[in-house]
Design a protein around this motif. Structure first.
Motif, PDB file in Angstrom:
ATOM      1  N   LYS A 121     -46.786   7.440  31.647  1.00  0.00           N
ATOM      2  CA  LYS A 121     -47.762   7.821  30.627  1.00  0.00           C
ATOM      3  C   LYS A 121     -47.454   7.110  29.311  1.00  0.00           C
ATOM      4  CE  LYS A 121     -49.659  11.182  33.100  1.00  0.00           C
ATOM      5  NZ  LYS A 121     -50.854  10.954  33.801  1.00  0.00           N
ATOM      6  N   CYS A 162     -56.832   5.916  23.222  1.00  0.00           N
ATOM      7  CA  CYS A 162     -56.453   6.608  24.444  1.00  0.00           C
ATOM      8  C   CYS A 162     -55.763   7.899  24.037  1.00  0.00           C
ATOM      9  CB  CYS A 162     -55.545   5.739  25.319  1.00  0.00           C
ATOM     10  SG  CYS A 162     -53.896   5.459  24.665  1.00  0.00           S
ATOM     11  N   THR A 179     -52.982   9.223  29.183  1.00  0.00           N
ATOM     12  CA  THR A 179     -53.353   7.915  29.712  1.00  0.00           C
ATOM     13  C   THR A 179     -52.121   7.219  30.271  1.00  0.00           C
ATOM     14  OG1 THR A 179     -55.090   7.733  28.030  1.00  0.00           O
ATOM     15  CG2 THR A 179     -54.418   5.694  29.120  1.00  0.00           C
ATOM     16  N   THR A 180     -52.258   6.587  31.425  1.00  0.00           N
ATOM     17  CA  THR A 180     -51.141   5.831  31.988  1.00  0.00           C
ATOM     18  C   THR A 180     -51.067   4.463  31.308  1.00  0.00           C
ATOM     19  OG1 THR A 180     -52.454   4.794  33.739  1.00  0.00           O
ATOM     20  CG2 THR A 180     -51.416   6.930  34.250  1.00  0.00           C
ATOM     21  N   ASP A 233     -53.622   2.173  32.842  1.00  0.00           N
ATOM     22  CA  ASP A 233     -54.979   2.401  32.345  1.00  0.00           C
ATOM     23  C   ASP A 233     -55.132   1.904  30.909  1.00  0.00           C
ATOM     24  OD1 ASP A 233     -55.892   3.455  34.729  1.00  0.00           O
ATOM     25  OD2 ASP A 233     -55.593   5.543  34.115  1.00  0.00           O
ATOM     26  N   LYS A 243     -55.535  -1.830  31.091  1.00  0.00           N
ATOM     27  CA  LYS A 243     -56.889  -2.151  31.548  1.00  0.00           C
ATOM     28  C   LYS A 243     -57.904  -1.965  30.413  1.00  0.00           C
ATOM     29  CE  LYS A 243     -57.848  -0.472  35.528  1.00  0.00           C
ATOM     30  NZ  LYS A 243     -58.229   0.460  36.619  1.00  0.00           N
ATOM     31  N   LEU A 244     -57.770  -0.881  29.677  1.00  0.00           N
ATOM     32  CA  LEU A 244     -58.670  -0.595  28.559  1.00  0.00           C
ATOM     33  C   LEU A 244     -58.569  -1.669  27.473  1.00  0.00           C
ATOM     34  CD1 LEU A 244     -60.690   1.439  27.357  1.00  0.00           C
ATOM     35  CD2 LEU A 244     -58.727   2.677  26.409  1.00  0.00           C
ATOM     36  N   GLN A 275     -60.297  -4.792  28.871  1.00  0.00           N
ATOM     37  CA  GLN A 275     -61.752  -4.655  28.944  1.00  0.00           C
ATOM     38  C   GLN A 275     -62.415  -4.654  27.576  1.00  0.00           C
ATOM     39  OE1 GLN A 275     -62.020  -1.001  31.165  1.00  0.00           O
ATOM     40  NE2 GLN A 275     -62.129  -2.049  33.137  1.00  0.00           N
TER      41      GLN A 275
END
Length: 144
Positions: free
Chosen positions: A2, A83, A87-88, A91, A94-95, A98
């Motif tokens: 996390k 986040c 949130t990991t 992730d 990735k965020l 993106q």
């Protein structure tokens, strides 16, 4: 892992600024702390924006020396990608990819509790790769 666990393990000390601060004072702080961005906070550490080195450089390109006296509120990014502490790291990575951001505030109930940087994500990825390599070595040794 996390995000909040990474920040705790990294012993991150969160620095923030206020929307009323001058760009000059924020630029000096970014330089002194060797960081690329600061969350901009209002009352009770509520996130109102982010000011980054890129914001300062773009402002300098437009306004030149006059920029030093401007306020953070004039340059900060207001629509901030965030986040939360659940949130990991994967992730968050990735965020960031993106949304094309290099800094990701970590919030809890609208309050800023940390700031994850692309450098943090890289450090996490390297540690993940080292751990995976060690596991594979252990498996290879046992398989002999």
């Amino acid at each position: 892992m996390k995000v909040v666990s990474f920040l705790q393990a990294d012993q991150q000390r969160l620095s923030t600024c206020a929307a009323e601060e001058t760009i000059e004072s924020v630029a000096k702080r970014l330089s002194a702390l060797n960081i690329g961005a600061l969350p901009v906070c209002g009352a009770n550490n509520a996130l109102v924006g982010v000011i980054s080195e890129r914001d300062v450089v773009r402002g300098m390109a437009k306004e030149g020396c006059k920029l030093a006296e401007r306020r953070v509120r004039d340059l900060m990014t207001r629509d901030v990608v965030v986040c939360d502490q659940t949130t990991t790291m994967a992730d968050a990575e990735k965020l960031m990819y993106q949304k094309h951001v290099r800094h990701l505030p970590v919030v809890d109930g609208g309050r800023v509790i940390g700031l994850l940087s692309i450098r943090d994500v890289m450090a996490w990825r390297i540690q993940e790769a080292k751990t995976e390599l060690n596991v594979l070595r252990d498996i290879a040794i046992v398989a002999r």
